[in-house]
Design a protein around this motif. Structure first.
Motif, PDB file in Angstrom:
ATOM      1  N   ALA A   1     110.118  90.351  20.403  1.00 17.64           N
ATOM      2  CA  ALA A   1     110.873  91.592  20.622  1.00 17.64           C
ATOM      3  C   ALA A   1     112.019  91.824  19.636  1.00 17.64           C
ATOM      4  O   ALA A   1     112.219  92.962  19.184  1.00 17.64           O
ATOM      5  N   PRO A   2     112.816  90.816  19.265  1.00 20.33           N
ATOM      6  CA  PRO A   2     113.950  91.094  18.360  1.00 20.33           C
ATOM      7  C   PRO A   2     113.542  91.682  17.013  1.00 20.33           C
ATOM      8  O   PRO A   2     114.346  92.363  16.371  1.00 20.33           O
ATOM      9  N   PHE A   3     112.311  91.444  16.581  1.00 21.00           N
ATOM     10  CA  PHE A   3     111.863  91.979  15.298  1.00 21.00           C
ATOM     11  C   PHE A   3     111.519  93.470  15.392  1.00 21.00           C
ATOM     12  O   PHE A   3     111.559  94.174  14.386  1.00 21.00           O
ATOM     13  N   HIS A   4     111.185  93.947  16.579  1.00 18.12           N
ATOM     14  CA  HIS A   4     110.653  95.299  16.722  1.00 18.12           C
ATOM     15  C   HIS A   4     111.682  96.382  16.401  1.00 18.12           C
ATOM     16  O   HIS A   4     111.306  97.479  15.978  1.00 18.12           O
ATOM     17  N   ARG A   5     112.953  96.081  16.577  1.00 11.09           N
ATOM     18  CA  ARG A   5     113.965  97.116  16.355  1.00 11.09           C
ATOM     19  C   ARG A   5     114.100  97.501  14.884  1.00 11.09           C
ATOM     20  O   ARG A   5     114.646  98.553  14.571  1.00 11.09           O
ATOM     21  N   TYR A   6     113.594  96.678  13.993  1.00  9.32           N
ATOM     22  CA  TYR A   6     113.722  96.957  12.564  1.00  9.32           C
ATOM     23  C   TYR A   6     112.676  97.936  12.039  1.00  9.32           C
ATOM     24  O   TYR A   6     112.777  98.395  10.907  1.00  9.32           O
ATOM     25  N   PHE A   7     111.668  98.264  12.834  1.00 12.06           N
ATOM     26  CA  PHE A   7     110.492  98.933  12.303  1.00 12.06           C
ATOM     27  C   PHE A   7     110.204 100.274  12.984  1.00 12.06           C
ATOM     28  O   PHE A   7     109.270 100.382  13.788  1.00 12.06           O
ATOM     29  N   PRO A   8     110.966 101.320  12.659  1.00 10.87           N
ATOM     30  CA  PRO A   8     110.732 102.622  13.289  1.00 10.87           C
ATOM     31  C   PRO A   8     109.359 103.201  12.966  1.00 10.87           C
ATOM     32  O   PRO A   8     108.820 103.973  13.760  1.00 10.87           O
ATOM     33  N   SER A   9     108.771 102.829  11.839  1.00 13.37           N
ATOM     34  CA  SER A   9     107.450 103.379  11.513  1.00 13.37           C
ATOM     35  C   SER A   9     106.319 102.450  11.934  1.00 13.37           C
ATOM     36  O   SER A   9     105.186 102.616  11.489  1.00 13.37           O
TER      37      SER A   9
ATOM     38  N   GLU B   1     107.207  83.878  26.690  1.00 11.57           N
ATOM     39  CA  GLU B   1     107.947  83.417  25.521  1.00 11.57           C
ATOM     40  C   GLU B   1     107.516  84.190  24.268  1.00 11.57           C
ATOM     41  O   GLU B   1     108.344  84.536  23.423  1.00 11.57           O
ATOM     42  N   HIS B   2     106.225  84.461  24.182  1.00 11.90           N
ATOM     43  CA  HIS B   2     105.704  85.236  23.043  1.00 11.90           C
ATOM     44  C   HIS B   2     106.395  86.595  22.965  1.00 11.90           C
ATOM     45  O   HIS B   2     106.851  87.021  21.899  1.00 11.90           O
ATOM     46  N   ILE B   3     106.486  87.277  24.082  1.00 10.74           N
ATOM     47  CA  ILE B   3     107.120  88.603  24.119  1.00 10.74           C
ATOM     48  C   ILE B   3     108.598  88.499  23.771  1.00 10.74           C
ATOM     49  O   ILE B   3     109.121  89.274  22.955  1.00 10.74           O
ATOM     50  N   ILE B   4     109.282  87.544  24.352  1.00  7.41           N
ATOM     51  CA  ILE B   4     110.729  87.401  24.131  1.00  7.41           C
ATOM     52  C   ILE B   4     111.029  87.064  22.672  1.00  7.41           C
ATOM     53  O   ILE B   4     111.995  87.570  22.089  1.00  7.41           O
TER      54      ILE B   4
ATOM     55  N   VAL C   1     103.328  94.885  30.940  1.00  6.19           N
ATOM     56  CA  VAL C   1     103.673  95.965  30.014  1.00  6.19           C
ATOM     57  C   VAL C   1     105.095  96.451  30.284  1.00  6.19           C
ATOM     58  O   VAL C   1     105.897  96.634  29.350  1.00  6.19           O
ATOM     59  N   ARG C   2     105.425  96.664  31.531  1.00  9.44           N
ATOM     60  CA  ARG C   2     106.786  97.110  31.888  1.00  9.44           C
ATOM     61  C   ARG C   2     107.832  96.099  31.405  1.00  9.44           C
ATOM     62  O   ARG C   2     108.869  96.461  30.843  1.00  9.44           O
ATOM     63  N   GLY C   3     107.547  94.824  31.646  1.00 10.82           N
ATOM     64  CA  GLY C   3     108.488  93.791  31.224  1.00 10.82           C
ATOM     65  C   GLY C   3     108.633  93.735  29.720  1.00 10.82           C
ATOM     66  O   GLY C   3     109.741  93.529  29.199  1.00 10.82           O
ATOM     67  N   ALA C   4     107.523  93.933  29.002  1.00 10.39           N
ATOM     68  CA  ALA C   4     107.567  93.917  27.539  1.00 10.39           C
ATOM     69  C   ALA C   4     108.432  95.055  27.014  1.00 10.39           C
ATOM     70  O   ALA C   4     109.227  94.872  26.078  1.00 10.39           O
ATOM     71  N   MET C   5     108.291  96.232  27.600  1.00 11.63           N
ATOM     72  CA  MET C   5     109.098  97.373  27.171  1.00 11.63           C
ATOM     73  C   MET C   5     110.588  97.117  27.444  1.00 11.63           C
ATOM     74  O   MET C   5     111.444  97.405  26.614  1.00 11.63           O
ATOM     75  N   LYS C   6     110.897  96.538  28.595  1.00 15.97           N
ATOM     76  CA  LYS C   6     112.289  96.234  28.925  1.00 15.97           C
ATOM     77  C   LYS C   6     112.865  95.186  27.968  1.00 15.97           C
ATOM     78  O   LYS C   6     114.068  95.178  27.704  1.00 15.97           O
ATOM     79  N   SER C   7     112.000  94.308  27.473  1.00 13.66           N
ATOM     80  CA  SER C   7     112.447  93.262  26.549  1.00 13.66           C
ATOM     81  C   SER C   7     112.695  93.794  25.147  1.00 13.66           C
ATOM     82  O   SER C   7     113.236  93.070  24.308  1.00 13.66           O
ATOM     83  N   GLY C   8     112.291  95.039  24.890  1.00 20.15           N
ATOM     84  CA  GLY C   8     112.521  95.638  23.584  1.00 20.15           C
ATOM     85  C   GLY C   8     111.310  95.715  22.700  1.00 20.15           C
ATOM     86  O   GLY C   8     111.410  96.095  21.528  1.00 20.15           O
ATOM     87  N   LEU C   9     110.129  95.357  23.242  1.00 17.63           N
ATOM     88  CA  LEU C   9     108.914  95.487  22.459  1.00 17.63           C
ATOM     89  C   LEU C   9     108.660  96.973  22.186  1.00 17.63           C
ATOM     90  O   LEU C   9     108.767  97.806  23.087  1.00 17.63           O
TER      91      LEU C   9
ATOM     92  N   ALA D   1     113.588  78.644  13.259  1.00 14.01           N
ATOM     93  CA  ALA D   1     112.562  79.349  12.473  1.00 14.01           C
ATOM     94  C   ALA D   1     112.649  80.854  12.704  1.00 14.01           C
ATOM     95  O   ALA D   1     112.579  81.647  11.758  1.00 14.01           O
ATOM     96  N   ASP D   2     112.805  81.251  13.953  1.00 17.95           N
ATOM     97  CA  ASP D   2     112.897  82.678  14.257  1.00 17.95           C
ATOM     98  C   ASP D   2     114.156  83.289  13.649  1.00 17.95           C
ATOM     99  O   ASP D   2     114.149  84.443  13.195  1.00 17.95           O
ATOM    100  N   ALA D   3     115.244  82.527  13.640  1.00 19.15           N
ATOM    101  CA  ALA D   3     116.484  83.019  13.039  1.00 19.15           C
ATOM    102  C   ALA D   3     116.304  83.254  11.542  1.00 19.15           C
ATOM    103  O   ALA D   3     116.826  84.236  10.996  1.00 19.15           O
ATOM    104  N   LEU D   4     115.568  82.370  10.880  1.00 24.41           N
ATOM    105  CA  LEU D   4     115.278  82.573   9.462  1.00 24.41           C
ATOM    106  C   LEU D   4     114.438  83.828   9.279  1.00 24.41           C
ATOM    107  O   LEU D   4     114.684  84.631   8.362  1.00 24.41           O
TER     108      LEU D   4
END
Length: 496
Positions: free
Chosen positions: A399-407, A393-396, A430-438, A333-336
């Motif tokens: 996170a992959p979606f966040h890189r698409y949205f600079p604004s 798991e929620h953060i992980i 918070v630190r872990g979330a930032m490292k994960s790419g959030l 589902a996430d891949a879709l």
């Protein structure tokens, strides 16, 4: 009833709220935009939505002034000299705020207020009083919680005072972000911010290295977090934000192949064309940039304005067509979901508006937080409320979606009140979330009066006041009440 008369006779609106509402009625009385039948069909179906910008855009949706330049040079138009002490500094900012336009009629960005005020902090006791009154006046006169200020990444005396006073005053305005940097932000300052967030749902935490690098690649020297969590260039802003409600594509799609190969690219193209027309009218016919003193004095620049292509309801679209499992729980589902966003991103990036210079004339992708009338539609790329997985798991998975949205894109987490006794626990998360790419992380304690609705803040006590038929000072209280009823935003899974 006549729309104007409805506003005039509404006992839950303040005078200022009625004035703003009547202005929107007036703007809606003219329709100068050229909209194709195909685009209008998507608008009628709720797929394309201009988020109540109005039919005749006469100011950019989001204006992000260069406040640092203002503090250095003052303003001839406002007859304000460069400030010399903390009292003149806070007064100068408050004066300019009154004259910064936006979709809300209030400023959506107040500047990096810690670094703006830090040069004038000579006595901490005096600065505390001045900044306290400054924050109080913002809450009482900028009656809209889409108003946003930034602090960080470095720790300053002004920054510490802003956090402490925010915790003491417990006001919903201004919204606040800490630009968090793993090197530049001290542990003590981050811990203080986490303590404050658990009390008053602010600050949120912006991934400073991620934002900085992306905006540098877009050839901007500085960025701001404005409105909800919108990343925008300082000295510019966004002409418009139009969103695509992906959930509304579900009844229009015959199957997954039709969705991906025909319907989605067509809808994206029609939204781009609609945005083009809104930008064209603002740039060529409204004469905003020819008449604003902000432009004349170099506080904003036409060539630093972009526009935002928003999306909402990804989870609902994915859950309808997922080959296996639910969004936020299943790899398939996430891949879709990622495939859908990647397709949208590539199409948006291939489009250019000839009147825009910022970002090469390309629109910036934005995960829109929703509007109060949405029902059964999750903000941006968020996992639906009530179906959230375990925190890590929620953060992980997010996170992959966040890189698409600079604004702008962000996730909101509600915590058990007991976490307030151990803010270092939130700091580690918070630190872990930032490292994960959030890109952007928001938190609040479940027993706080100030709560984060989607991207903006509202007081529970003010919602209750509105429920009793009484007016609320903040015009976003009504939006928050509707979001509570329609989106269940206070039913988020509690984290410990």
């Amino acid at each position: 009833m006549d729309p104007a008369l409805t506003i005039i006779t509404d006992t839950t609106l303040t005078y200022q709220q009625k004035v703003a509402g009547l202005a929107r009625v007036g703007e809606a009385s003219t329709n100068p935009l050229h909209i194709s039948k195909e685009t209008q069909a998507y608008r009628d179906a709720g797929v394309i939505c201009d988020l109540n910008e109005g039919s005749a855009p006469y100011r950019p949706r989001y204006v992000v002034p260069d406040y640092r330049r203002y503090m250095e040079q003052g303003s001839a138009f406002l007859a304000v000299s460069p400030p010399r002490d903390i009292w003149e500094a806070t007064a100068a900012l408050l004066i300019l705020y009154r004259h910064v336009p936006s979709i809300t009629t209030f400023p959506v960005y107040l500047g990096d207020i810690d670094s703006l005020l830090e040069p004038f902090v000579r006595s901490e006791e005096e600065a505390r009083k001045a900044i306290g009154l400054f924050l109080l006046q913002i809450d009482r006169t900028i009656n809209d919680s889409f108003c946003h200020a930034d602090i960080g990444p470095e720790e300053t005396v002004a920054g510490r005072l802003i956090l402490d006073l925010s915790r003491e005053q417990k006001n919903a305005v201004p919204n606040l972000s800490l630009k968090l940097d793993p090197v530049k932000t001290s542990e003590a300052f981050l811990l203080r911010a986490c303590e404050t967030a658990l009390e008053v749902a602010k600050p949120s935490f912006a991934n400073h290295p991620l934002f900085s690098e992306e905006f540098k690649n877009l050839r901007f020297d500085d960025y701001a977090i404005a409105s909800c969590y919108n990343g925008l260039p300082v000295g510019g802003g966004s002409c418009t934000l139009v969103r695509m409600n992906l959930a509304r594509l579900v009844p229009l799609a015959r199957d997954l192949n039709h969705l991906l190969e025909t319907l989605l690219p067509d809808a994206v193209q029609k939204q781009l064309e609609y945005m083009d027309e809104r930008v064209r009218f603002l740039m060529e016919e409204s004469h905003f940039f020819e008449s604003s003193f902000l432009v004349e004095e170099g506080l904003i620049h036409r060539d630093r304005f972009t526009a935002m292509f928003g999306i909402v309801g990804l989870a609902e679209l994915v859950n309808r067509f997922s080959p296996s499992g639910r969004f936020g729980h299943s790899d398939a589902a996430d891949a879709l979901g990622l495939d859908i966003i990647d397709r949208i991103s590539r199409q948006v990036q291939s489009h250019q508006h000839p009147l825009l210079k910022a970002a090469g004339g390309r629109y910036l992708l934005h995960a829109q937080v929703g509007i109060d009338s949405d029902q059964g539609v999750s903000p941006g790329c968020r996992i639906p409320i009530g179906d959230e997985p375990e925190l890590s798991e929620h953060i992980i998975r997010s996170a992959p979606f966040h890189r698409y949205f600079p604004s702008g894109i962000g996730d909101v987490f509600a915590f058990e009140p007991t976490v307030k006794t151990n803010p270092a626990h939130l700091m580690d998360i918070v630190r872990g979330a930032m490292k994960s790419g959030l890109r952007y992380f928001s938190a609040y304690a479940a027993d706080a009066d100030v709560v984060r609705i989607t991207g903006y803040l509202v007081k529970r006590s003010e919602i209750e006041r509105l429920n009793q038929g009484k007016a609320s000072l903040q015009d976003t209280t009504a939006l928050g009440r509707n979001a509570v009823n329609n989106l269940g935003v206070l039913e988020r899974r509690l984290r410990s």
